[in-house]
Write an enzyme that holds these catalytic residues in place. Structure first.
Site, PDB file in Angstrom:
ATOM      1  N   ARG A  14       0.816  -1.167  -0.100  1.00 19.56           N
ATOM      2  CA  ARG A  14      -0.078  -0.080   0.186  1.00 19.56           C
ATOM      3  C   ARG A  14       0.915   1.099  -0.073  1.00 19.56           C
ATOM      4  NH1 ARG A  14      -4.273   0.179   4.615  1.00 19.56           N
ATOM      5  NH2 ARG A  14      -2.381  -0.424   6.117  1.00 19.56           N
ATOM      6  N   ILE A  73       3.204   4.367  -0.126  1.00 20.45           N
ATOM      7  CA  ILE A  73       4.605   4.844  -0.596  1.00 20.45           C
ATOM      8  C   ILE A  73       5.243   3.357  -0.816  1.00 20.45           C
ATOM      9  CG2 ILE A  73       6.820   5.684  -0.046  1.00 20.45           C
ATOM     10  CD1 ILE A  73       5.254   7.703   1.311  1.00 20.45           C
ATOM     11  N   ASN A  94       9.886   0.368   5.019  1.00 13.38           N
ATOM     12  CA  ASN A  94       8.818   1.220   4.850  1.00 13.38           C
ATOM     13  C   ASN A  94       7.762   1.296   5.657  1.00 13.38           C
ATOM     14  OD1 ASN A  94       7.236   3.190   2.749  1.00 13.38           O
ATOM     15  ND2 ASN A  94       5.974   1.096   3.102  1.00 13.38           N
ATOM     16  N   ALA A  95       7.371   0.133   6.505  1.00  9.79           N
ATOM     17  CA  ALA A  95       6.388  -0.083   7.217  1.00  9.79           C
ATOM     18  C   ALA A  95       6.174   1.040   8.455  1.00  9.79           C
ATOM     19  CB  ALA A  95       6.275  -1.467   7.649  1.00  9.79           C
ATOM     20  N   GLY A  96       5.062   1.455   8.355  1.00  8.77           N
ATOM     21  CA  GLY A  96       5.111   2.637   9.637  1.00  8.77           C
ATOM     22  C   GLY A  96       3.725   3.004   9.883  1.00  8.77           C
ATOM     23  N   THR A 155       0.918   5.880  12.713  1.00  9.36           N
ATOM     24  CA  THR A 155       1.245   7.059  13.734  1.00  9.36           C
ATOM     25  C   THR A 155       0.092   6.807  14.557  1.00  9.36           C
ATOM     26  OG1 THR A 155       1.809   9.256  13.796  1.00  9.36           O
ATOM     27  CG2 THR A 155       0.047   8.623  12.150  1.00  9.36           C
ATOM     28  N   TYR A 162       5.898   9.570  16.381  1.00 11.92           N
ATOM     29  CA  TYR A 162       6.265   9.369  15.002  1.00 11.92           C
ATOM     30  C   TYR A 162       7.454  10.144  14.642  1.00 11.92           C
ATOM     31  CZ  TYR A 162       5.561   9.339  10.023  1.00 11.92           C
ATOM     32  OH  TYR A 162       5.764   9.420   8.736  1.00 11.92           O
ATOM     33  N   PRO A 186      10.470  11.178   3.087  1.00 15.05           N
ATOM     34  CA  PRO A 186       9.596  11.816   2.492  1.00 15.05           C
ATOM     35  C   PRO A 186       8.820  13.158   2.918  1.00 15.05           C
ATOM     36  CG  PRO A 186       9.012   9.324   2.596  1.00 15.05           C
ATOM     37  CD  PRO A 186      10.028   9.984   3.361  1.00 15.05           C
TER      38      PRO A 186
HETATM   39  C1  4PL Z   1       4.660  17.039   6.649  1.00 15.55           C
HETATM   40  O1  4PL Z   1       5.012  11.639   7.697  1.00 15.55           O
HETATM   41  O2  4PL Z   1       5.930  14.539   6.613  1.00 15.55           O
HETATM   42  C2  4PL Z   1       2.040  14.929   8.154  1.00 15.55           C
HETATM   43  C3  4PL Z   1       2.021  12.470   8.557  1.00 15.55           C
HETATM   44  N1  4PL Z   1       2.893  16.160   7.510  1.00 15.55           N
HETATM   45  O3  4PL Z   1       3.289  11.561   8.215  1.00 15.55           O
HETATM   46  C4  4PL Z   1       4.147  12.111   7.642  1.00 15.55           C
HETATM   47  C5  4PL Z   1       3.964  15.972   7.029  1.00 15.55           C
HETATM   48  C6  4PL Z   1       2.622  13.721   8.192  1.00 15.55           C
HETATM   49  C7  4PL Z   1       4.628  14.581   6.913  1.00 15.55           C
HETATM   50  C8  4PL Z   1       3.959  13.519   7.587  1.00 15.55           C
END
Ligand code: 4PL
Length: 241
Positions: free
Chosen positions: A12, A14, A82-84, A86, A147, A177
């Site tokens: 899923r 990214i 990559n798994a994450g 929050t 996170y 990212p």
């Molecule tokens: C800029 O990695 O990089 C919210 C939620 N805003 O997870 C993220 C920004 C989020 C982000 C991220």
């Protein structure tokens, strides 16, 4: 012989874009997932990429998962952590269990998976490990302290591990990212943040998973062998690191 890659959270968001980019480089990809079997089946049918269920927060499950992938596809040359997840909220609202869940998956998962592939990569004197961090580490984004702390840990782990394993032919890098239109983000209140975040970016549009995958793919390539211990920020110029 085709290289073999494991992408955690690879069915899923990214991770899906990364799995497809690596497949398109001629790499045999195993896409790990933890929860959504229906989605994993749909992903595998659509892409031809095998999917494997285990929880990266579970050390033994990572050992077992890697054994299974390697029995099916061959020894792992590439690992993308990559798994994450929050769990968002102010520090007053966040409880210790939520903190632990996020640290255990986002940071502990990187450790568990690196441990599971390291002996094999080291024996073969070749490996590419890419850990997905986040530009929230530079932005200090509020209301997601667990996170951001975990992703800062991913950055530190990346640099430390790179130093340890360079002599074994293994590179370790991070990609950070920014806010990206992934399945996870689109299903969360972060989907409301695109307009604000776009106003901070050098490039004023919504980041997509396909914007992140090519940088990860490069760091996974044989040609990237002189790049290690780095974090590449891929966020449309939101932060400048
Ligand atoms: C800029 O990695 O990089 C919210 C939620 N805003 O997870 C993220 C920004 C989020 C982000 C991220």
């Amino acid at each position: 012989m085709a290289r073999v890659a494991i992408v955690t959270g690879g069915t899923r968001g990214i991770g899906e874009a990364i799995s497809i980019a690596l497949r398109d480089m001629g790499i045999k990809v195993a896409a790990n997932y933890a929860g959504n079997e229906e989605r994993a089946r749909e992903f595998s049918e659509r892409t031809g990429i095998a999917s494997y269920k285990w929880d990266v927060a579970d050390f033994e499950a990572c050992q077992e998962g890697v054994r299974k992938v390697e029995a099916d596809l061959g020894p792992a040359d590439v690992l993308v952590n990559n798994a994450g997840i929050t769990r968002d909220g102010t520090i007053r609202k966040m409880d210790r269990r939520q903190w632990d869940e996020v640290i255990d998956v986002n940071l502990g998962g990187c450790f568990n998976m690196a441990k599971a592939v390291f002996d094999g990569m080291s024996a073969r004197k070749y490996g590419r490990i890419v850990n997905i961090a986040s530009n929230t580490v530079m932005a200090g984004t509020p209301n997601m302290a667990a996170y951001v702390a975990a992703k800062g840990g991913v950055w530190g782990f990346t640099r430390a591990l790179a130093s340890e394993v360079g002599a074994s032919g293994i590179t370790v890098n991070a990609v950070a990212p920014g806010l990206t239109a992934s399945d996870g983000v689109l299903a969360s209140p972060h989907a409301e943040a695109f307009d604000f975040v776009q106003s901070l970016q050098a490039i004023p549009r919504r980041g997509e998973p396909a914007d992140i995958a090519p940088t990860v793919a490069f760091l996974c390539s044989e040609e990237a062998g002189w790049v290690t211990g780095q974090m590449v920020v891929v966020d449309g110029g939101h932060t400048r690191h």
